[in-house]
Enzyme design. Structure first.
Site, PDB file in Angstrom:
ATOM      1  N   THR A 126       0.855  -1.183   0.000  1.00 34.09           N
ATOM      2  CA  THR A 126       0.000   0.000   0.000  1.00 34.09           C
ATOM      3  C   THR A 126       0.894   1.237   0.000  1.00 34.09           C
ATOM      4  OG1 THR A 126      -0.174  -0.228   2.414  1.00 34.09           O
ATOM      5  CG2 THR A 126      -2.035  -1.010   1.107  1.00 34.09           C
ATOM      6  N   GLU A 127       0.305   2.358  -0.373  1.00 35.99           N
ATOM      7  CA  GLU A 127       1.089   3.557  -0.655  1.00 35.99           C
ATOM      8  C   GLU A 127       1.774   4.163   0.569  1.00 35.99           C
ATOM      9  OE1 GLU A 127      -1.902   7.133  -1.168  1.00 35.99           O
ATOM     10  OE2 GLU A 127      -2.771   5.305  -1.954  1.00 35.99           O
ATOM     11  N   HIS A 128       1.459   3.703   1.761  1.00 31.48           N
ATOM     12  CA  HIS A 128       2.125   4.230   2.950  1.00 31.48           C
ATOM     13  C   HIS A 128       3.507   3.614   3.153  1.00 31.48           C
ATOM     14  CE1 HIS A 128      -2.025   5.477   4.727  1.00 31.48           C
ATOM     15  NE2 HIS A 128      -1.514   6.378   3.916  1.00 31.48           N
TER      16      HIS A 128
END
Length: 208
Positions: A21-23
């Site tokens: 995920t983008e985190h």
């Protein structure tokens, strides 16, 4: 999309997939409750580095939510219903991914469905259409995505649509769903239907 890790485990495919995920978390199980956090992740990158991975074409397939889609296949996930949410990492993720899958219900706002005896039942229809004549804002350009060679799929509880140069084509339908009453009447535009329309394989009796 948040339920994909659970589905992968159910189908025995979890070890064949690496979730990110983008985190910045890579591997493990993304949390369905706290977006961006993973259980037992294998690596954690800084935000700039994870986006370099995405921008460099490091993803095989992306699964994203769906707020609005129109007759051309343009997707809006950034500005709708008076709420300016912004695109976040959406554009970086979709721009260099060859296969993009949008997951979401056909309608929203009060929708309730269940699976009974292998068939999908619409208990309460959603108040808001997601398949609209024209999106309020273009977050993904269908033409640009197709020109770049991307394959775009839209998965809803009632059916699967594939994006073509001529718009959306329904290629699969859920058992128990009426094409006209449950899909066509809830879509604000005409769409193509495949000659060989196949059925979803539904599992479980729990309400979704």
């Amino acid at each position: 999309p948040v339920y994909l890790p659970a589905l992968a485990k159910e189908r025995g495919a979890f070890d064949d997939v690496t979730f990110t995920t983008e985190h910045g978390n890579i591997g493990g199980t993304p949390s369905p409750d706290e977006f961006g956090s993973h259980y037992n992740f294998e690596a954690q990158l800084k935000s700039a580095d994870i986006f370099r991975l995405y921008q460099g074409g490091g993803l095989d397939v992306s699964f994203l939510g769906l707020a609005q889609i129109d007759q051309s296949g343009n997707v809006n996930n950034s500005n709708f219903a008076g709420m300016l949410r912004g695109p976040g990492g959406f554009i970086d993720i979709t721009n260099q991914t060859d296969r993009v899958v949008f997951c979401g219900s056909l309608t929203a706002g009060g929708l309730s469905v269940s699976v009974v005896d292998g068939e999908l039942e619409i208990e309460s229809e959603g108040r808001n259409r997601k398949f609209v004549e024209k999106v309020e804002e273009v977050t993904l350009s269908a033409k640009a995505a197709l020109d770049a060679g991307s394959t775009i799929t839209i998965l809803t509880e009632r059916g699967r649509f594939d994006l073509t140069r001529d718009g959306l084509r329904l290629t699969e339908i859920a058992p128990g769903i009426d094409l006209d009453a449950d899909i066509r009447e809830q879509v604000a535009f005409e769409f193509d239907v495949a000659d060989q329309l196949t059925e979803y394989e539904l599992r479980g009796e729990s309400e979704r």
